[in-house]
Design a protein around this motif. Structure first.
Motif, PDB file in Angstrom:
ATOM      1  N   ARG A   1       0.820  -0.599   0.109  1.00 26.32           N
ATOM      2  CA  ARG A   1      -0.280   0.296  -0.485  1.00 26.32           C
ATOM      3  C   ARG A   1       0.502   1.229  -0.146  1.00 26.32           C
ATOM      4  N   PHE A   2       0.538   2.130  -0.782  1.00 25.55           N
ATOM      5  CA  PHE A   2       1.695   3.031  -0.749  1.00 25.55           C
ATOM      6  C   PHE A   2       0.270   4.791  -0.912  1.00 25.55           C
ATOM      7  N   LYS A   3       0.668   5.897  -0.194  1.00 24.43           N
ATOM      8  CA  LYS A   3       0.076   6.755   0.058  1.00 24.43           C
ATOM      9  C   LYS A   3       0.239   7.869  -0.783  1.00 24.43           C
ATOM     10  N   MET A   4      -0.825   8.663  -1.573  1.00 23.72           N
ATOM     11  CA  MET A   4      -0.618   9.312  -2.566  1.00 23.72           C
ATOM     12  C   MET A   4      -0.585  11.182  -2.553  1.00 23.72           C
ATOM     13  N   GLY A   5       0.249  11.737  -1.891  1.00 23.24           N
ATOM     14  CA  GLY A   5      -0.528  13.518  -1.814  1.00 23.24           C
ATOM     15  C   GLY A   5      -0.592  14.221  -2.819  1.00 23.24           C
ATOM     16  N   LEU A   6      -1.346  15.176  -2.438  1.00 27.07           N
ATOM     17  CA  LEU A   6      -1.896  16.368  -3.856  1.00 27.07           C
ATOM     18  C   LEU A   6      -2.512  17.183  -2.972  1.00 27.07           C
ATOM     19  N   VAL A   7      -2.507  18.060  -3.068  1.00 26.04           N
ATOM     20  CA  VAL A   7      -2.954  19.204  -3.043  1.00 26.04           C
ATOM     21  C   VAL A   7      -4.471  19.496  -2.558  1.00 26.04           C
ATOM     22  N   ASP A   8      -4.683  19.488  -4.540  1.00 19.30           N
ATOM     23  CA  ASP A   8      -6.162  19.407  -4.738  1.00 19.30           C
ATOM     24  C   ASP A   8      -6.940  19.391  -4.245  1.00 19.30           C
ATOM     25  N   PRO A   9      -7.650  18.826  -3.580  1.00 16.32           N
ATOM     26  CA  PRO A   9      -9.192  18.755  -3.428  1.00 16.32           C
ATOM     27  C   PRO A   9      -9.217  16.811  -4.470  1.00 16.32           C
ATOM     28  N   GLU A  10     -10.055  15.773  -3.623  1.00 20.92           N
ATOM     29  CA  GLU A  10      -9.919  14.704  -4.377  1.00 20.92           C
ATOM     30  C   GLU A  10     -11.240  14.984  -4.994  1.00 20.92           C
ATOM     31  N   ASN A  11     -11.431  15.426  -5.585  1.00 19.00           N
ATOM     32  CA  ASN A  11     -13.237  15.945  -6.250  1.00 19.00           C
ATOM     33  C   ASN A  11     -12.544  16.707  -7.313  1.00 19.00           C
ATOM     34  N   SER A  12     -11.858  17.245  -7.614  1.00 18.75           N
ATOM     35  CA  SER A  12     -10.977  17.800  -8.528  1.00 18.75           C
ATOM     36  C   SER A  12     -11.036  16.882  -9.581  1.00 18.75           C
ATOM     37  N   ASN A  13     -10.330  17.306 -10.499  1.00 20.38           N
ATOM     38  CA  ASN A  13      -9.313  16.211 -12.154  1.00 20.38           C
ATOM     39  C   ASN A  13      -8.031  15.478 -12.322  1.00 20.38           C
TER      40      ASN A  13
END
Length: 327
Positions: free
Chosen positions: A31-43
């Motif tokens: 299992r890996f964790k992937m991070g984003l600065v934008d919301p999960e409902n964004s493209n």
């Protein structure tokens, strides 16, 4: 004799338990964790989830990627540094921020560099992309694909209709020297800050404007505090997907090629989704009262060109040649 038989039985049982344990470990899900600065409902979030789906399907569920949006794993700089330390599995970082780690990438920070998405894709998926990968690898990061925020436009509290409207405009920028210089050349006051702080800064009037893809304005609800978007298309931004060395080494060698290919499939999905999202966002934003303005891009380009000379002079020739954009 009976004692010897019991002893052999215990030994056989121990070996059997050991073998079962080894089999369970070999079948254990990674299992890996992937991070984003934008919301999960964004493209971007949907693109990351598509990457997770592609990887899971291609590896028969042996590798699972959990997506964490809205800066839950930190801002872009935090994630990249975390990946270097091995505390973040998969970081996503926009190329203007990545330039602070790989200075040669300033080649991609030049304004008005591309006219079409195809030109941009040819560059990042070609020789220049390989040069970036090698530099990142030296820093302990394995770049396995590129999503994008594409062409960026300005969104502002007060309208920006021409070059003079940038005068003394406090605009949020990424932590990138080239981007800061571009907006200084327009007469604006660049204010670098993490994307996660931008909404509050606009709301509190600490800044007057920001810049990003049109879809980003909708996804992050910036339209609640800004009602103007100017179609500057001043920069094309890529988003690197980078694994920590620690995470990369957890992937079995036989799964690494299929893992990389699956990430690229998911990233390509996000690229297509972004184009659709931008078009749909423009329609929706207009319906809720946001006004769009065109601007003379040549005037902006001429204003920035003199400041850009000092930046391009620092870039190695092989990087310029690989970009095939300054010839």
């Amino acid at each position: 004799m009976k004692h010897m038989k019991q002893k052999r039985s215990y030994i056989l049982l121990f070996v059997l338990v050991l073998l079962i344990g080894c089999k369970e470990n070999s079948d254990q899900v990674i299992r890996f964790k992937m991070g984003l600065v934008d919301p999960e409902n964004s493209n971007y979030g949907m693109g990351a989830k598509r990457i997770s789906q592609e990887v899971s399907n291609a590896t028969s569920g042996k590798i699972i990627i959990d997506v964490f949006g809205s800066g839950q794993l930190g801002n872009e700089r935090d994630m990249y540094e975390g990946a270097q330390l091995g505390t973040v599995d998969i970081a996503t970082i926009a190329n203007p921020v990545l330039t602070s780690f790989i200075p040669e990438m300033a080649i991609l920070d030049q304004p008005f560099l591309f006219e079409t998405e195809e030109q941009a894709h040819n560059v990042i998926d070609g020789e220049l992309g390989e040069l970036i990968k090698q530099k990142a690898l030296e820093q302990g990061i394995h770049i396995v694909g590129w999503m994008e925020s594409g062409f960026r436009n300005c969104f502002s509290i007060r309208p920006i209709k021409n070059l003079s409207d940038f005068k003394n405009l406090k605009i949020r920028t990424m932590e990138n020297a080239t981007q800061i210089a571009v907006f200084e050349s327009f007469g604006a006051i660049p204010t670098p800050m993490p994307a996660t702080e931008q909404y509050t800064a606009l709301q509190q009037r600490t800044i007057d404007a920001g810049e990003n893809a049109i879809a980003n304005v909708l996804a992050n609800k910036y339209y609640e505090v800004v009602k103007n978007i100017t179609l500057t298309r001043h920069q094309f931004v890529f988003i690197a997907i980078g694994l920590s060395d620690k995470a990369w080494n957890r992937i079995p060698d036989e799964l690494k090629p299929v893992f990389v290919e699956s990430v690229k499939e998911g990233a390509n999905y996000q690229r297509a989704l972004l184009s659709e999202a931008n078009a749909e966002a423009e329609v929706e934003l207009k319906e809720i009262g946001v006004t769009f303005y065109n601007i003379d891009r040549n005037e902006l380009k001429n204003s920035a060109s003199q400041k850009m000379v000092s930046f391009t002079n620092r870039i190695p020739k092989d990087w310029i040649d690989a970009s095939k954009i300054l010839n």
